[in-house]
Write a protein that holds these residues in place. Sequence first.
Motif, mmCIF file in Angstrom:
data_model
loop_
_atom_site.group_PDB
_atom_site.id
_atom_site.type_symbol
_atom_site.label_atom_id
_atom_site.label_comp_id
_atom_site.label_asym_id
_atom_site.label_seq_id
_atom_site.Cartn_x
_atom_site.Cartn_y
_atom_site.Cartn_z
ATOM 1 N N VAL A 167 44.456 95.202 21.314
ATOM 2 C CA VAL A 167 43.636 96.347 21.722
ATOM 3 C C VAL A 167 44.557 97.354 22.406
ATOM 4 C CG1 VAL A 167 41.683 97.132 23.093
ATOM 5 C CG2 VAL A 167 41.621 94.874 22.031
ATOM 6 N N VAL A 168 44.676 98.544 21.817
ATOM 7 C CA VAL A 168 45.491 99.606 22.391
ATOM 8 C C VAL A 168 44.629 100.485 23.296
ATOM 9 C CG1 VAL A 168 46.929 101.614 21.854
ATOM 10 C CG2 VAL A 168 47.030 99.580 20.392
ATOM 11 N N SER A 169 43.427 100.818 22.817
ATOM 12 C CA SER A 169 42.527 101.687 23.561
ATOM 13 C C SER A 169 41.092 101.318 23.226
ATOM 14 C CB SER A 169 42.802 103.138 23.180
ATOM 15 O OG SER A 169 41.912 104.006 23.821
ATOM 16 N N PRO A 170 40.186 101.280 24.154
ATOM 17 C CA PRO A 170 40.349 101.608 25.569
ATOM 18 C C PRO A 170 40.930 100.425 26.334
ATOM 19 C CG PRO A 170 38.060 101.045 25.165
ATOM 20 C CD PRO A 170 38.778 100.979 23.834
ATOM 21 N N SER A 171 41.635 100.741 27.414
ATOM 22 C CA SER A 171 42.247 99.684 28.216
ATOM 23 C C SER A 171 41.401 99.355 29.443
ATOM 24 C CB SER A 171 43.651 100.104 28.646
ATOM 25 O OG SER A 171 43.586 101.298 29.395
ATOM 26 N N ASP A 172 40.426 100.196 29.730
ATOM 27 C CA ASP A 172 39.585 99.987 30.898
ATOM 28 C C ASP A 172 38.197 100.536 30.613
ATOM 29 O OD1 ASP A 172 39.030 99.095 33.428
ATOM 30 O OD2 ASP A 172 40.112 100.668 34.481
ATOM 31 N N SER A 173 37.366 100.590 31.606
ATOM 32 C CA SER A 173 36.018 101.130 31.458
ATOM 33 C C SER A 173 36.095 102.636 31.240
ATOM 34 C CB SER A 173 35.194 100.824 32.713
ATOM 35 O OG SER A 173 33.892 101.305 32.566
ATOM 36 N N VAL A 174 35.480 103.112 30.163
ATOM 37 C CA VAL A 174 35.480 104.535 29.829
ATOM 38 C C VAL A 174 34.077 104.955 29.430
ATOM 39 C CG1 VAL A 174 37.899 104.582 29.085
ATOM 40 C CG2 VAL A 174 36.119 104.058 27.436
ATOM 41 N N SER A 175 33.850 106.263 29.404
ATOM 42 C CA SER A 175 32.544 106.742 28.960
ATOM 43 C C SER A 175 32.576 106.994 27.457
ATOM 44 C CB SER A 175 32.141 108.003 29.732
ATOM 45 O OG SER A 175 33.084 109.021 29.516
ATOM 46 N N SER A 176 31.403 107.060 26.874
ATOM 47 C CA SER A 176 31.253 107.250 25.430
ATOM 48 C C SER A 176 31.071 108.733 25.133
ATOM 49 C CB SER A 176 30.028 106.457 24.979
ATOM 50 O OG SER A 176 29.857 106.532 23.606
ATOM 51 N N PRO A 177 31.570 109.231 24.012
ATOM 52 C CA PRO A 177 32.299 108.530 22.966
ATOM 53 C C PRO A 177 33.716 108.180 23.429
ATOM 54 C CG PRO A 177 32.138 110.858 22.402
ATOM 55 C CD PRO A 177 31.358 110.648 23.671
ATOM 56 N N LEU A 178 34.207 107.073 22.899
ATOM 57 C CA LEU A 178 35.522 106.581 23.292
ATOM 58 C C LEU A 178 36.409 106.420 22.069
ATOM 59 C CD1 LEU A 178 35.650 103.277 22.484
ATOM 60 C CD2 LEU A 178 33.992 103.203 24.327
ATOM 61 N N ARG A 179 37.695 106.297 22.325
ATOM 62 C CA ARG A 179 38.654 106.046 21.245
ATOM 63 C C ARG A 179 38.847 104.539 21.141
ATOM 64 N NH1 ARG A 179 44.920 108.030 20.612
ATOM 65 N NH2 ARG A 179 45.148 107.253 18.496
ATOM 66 N N LEU A 180 38.536 103.986 19.979
ATOM 67 C CA LEU A 180 38.758 102.567 19.712
ATOM 68 C C LEU A 180 40.000 102.469 18.841
ATOM 69 C CD1 LEU A 180 37.936 99.602 19.852
ATOM 70 C CD2 LEU A 180 36.525 99.989 17.826
ATOM 71 N N GLN A 181 41.066 101.939 19.415
ATOM 72 C CA GLN A 181 42.320 101.817 18.680
ATOM 73 C C GLN A 181 42.836 100.385 18.794
ATOM 74 O OE1 GLN A 181 45.540 104.309 20.044
ATOM 75 N NE2 GLN A 181 46.589 104.149 18.097
ATOM 76 N N LEU A 182 42.954 99.737 17.635
ATOM 77 C CA LEU A 182 43.481 98.382 17.549
ATOM 78 C C LEU A 182 44.736 98.395 16.697
ATOM 79 C CD1 LEU A 182 40.149 96.491 16.749
ATOM 80 C CD2 LEU A 182 41.106 96.998 18.985
ATOM 81 N N LYS A 183 45.683 97.538 17.040
ATOM 82 C CA LYS A 183 46.937 97.440 16.284
ATOM 83 C C LYS A 183 46.998 96.061 15.642
ATOM 84 C CE LYS A 183 51.888 97.300 17.040
ATOM 85 N NZ LYS A 183 52.925 97.241 18.078
ATOM 86 N N PHE A 184 47.304 96.023 14.353
ATOM 87 C CA PHE A 184 47.465 94.762 13.628
ATOM 88 C C PHE A 184 48.958 94.501 13.464
ATOM 89 C CE2 PHE A 184 43.426 96.005 11.090
ATOM 90 C CZ PHE A 184 42.622 95.674 12.163
ATOM 91 N N GLU A 185 49.333 93.242 13.618
ATOM 92 C CA GLU A 185 50.734 92.859 13.435
ATOM 93 C C GLU A 185 50.788 91.608 12.575
ATOM 94 O OE1 GLU A 185 54.716 91.909 16.123
ATOM 95 O OE2 GLU A 185 52.778 92.132 17.103
ATOM 96 N N SER A 186 51.624 91.651 11.544
ATOM 97 C CA SER A 186 51.804 90.485 10.674
ATOM 98 C C SER A 186 53.227 89.962 10.840
ATOM 99 C CB SER A 186 51.523 90.856 9.220
ATOM 100 O OG SER A 186 52.390 91.885 8.800
ATOM 101 N N PHE A 187 53.452 88.752 10.338
ATOM 102 C CA PHE A 187 54.739 88.094 10.538
ATOM 103 C C PHE A 187 55.266 87.518 9.226
ATOM 104 C CE2 PHE A 187 52.243 87.873 14.413
ATOM 105 C CZ PHE A 187 53.123 88.420 15.329
ATOM 106 N N GLY A 188 56.568 87.267 9.185
ATOM 107 C CA GLY A 188 57.190 86.603 8.040
ATOM 108 C C GLY A 188 57.141 87.407 6.751
ATOM 109 N N GLY A 189 57.120 88.723 6.845
ATOM 110 C CA GLY A 189 57.111 89.561 5.645
ATOM 111 C C GLY A 189 55.739 89.747 5.019
ATOM 112 N N ALA A 190 54.713 89.128 5.570
ATOM 113 C CA ALA A 190 53.354 89.291 5.039
ATOM 114 C C ALA A 190 52.796 90.645 5.466
ATOM 115 C CB ALA A 190 52.452 88.167 5.543
ATOM 116 N N LYS A 191 51.819 91.123 4.741
ATOM 117 C CA LYS A 191 51.145 92.387 5.046
ATOM 118 C C LYS A 191 49.694 92.083 5.418
ATOM 119 C CE LYS A 191 54.591 94.939 3.485
ATOM 120 N NZ LYS A 191 55.645 95.144 4.429
#
Length: 147
Positions: A55-79
């Motif tokens: 979870v990149v954003s939000p990092s704390d309690s925020v009001s709506s509308p909010l930015r929902l930003q998630l980061k995906f990470e894969s390993f071993g050359g997989a996508k």
Amino acid sequence: MMRKTLLGLVAAGLLSSGAAQATQLITEDEAKLPPPKGAITTDRRGILRGPKVEVVSPSDSVSSPLRLQLKFESFGGAKIDPDSVKVIFLRSPNVDLTARVKPFIQADGINMQDAELPPGEYMVRVDIKDSDGRPGTASFVLKVAPK
């Protein structure tokens, strides 16, 4: 005369459709559903080869509308397989948010600029898979402050 009127309506439609609108992530009715019994957020630790959700954003309690930003990470050359992403609002019964988030899903994560949610705390689970079929999951709480 008719042609000018049609052109005016088309132009007005194009201008108004360009305005950014918030996407309803969780509705008032869904927010009122009871939480599932025994639900807790999890934090995976240790060495795992499956993909990771951060979870990149939000990092704390925020009001709506909010930015929902998630980061995906894969390993071993997989996508990351974007079609495997599932987003679930953990309630009783669970609410599948995947269709609402789908336009914002990419191989590297989710970036939803204006997610609309009522005030409250919402436990969300994200499930993903990589190109090797390995699963990854993360649960987190979205805290939305009153406006």
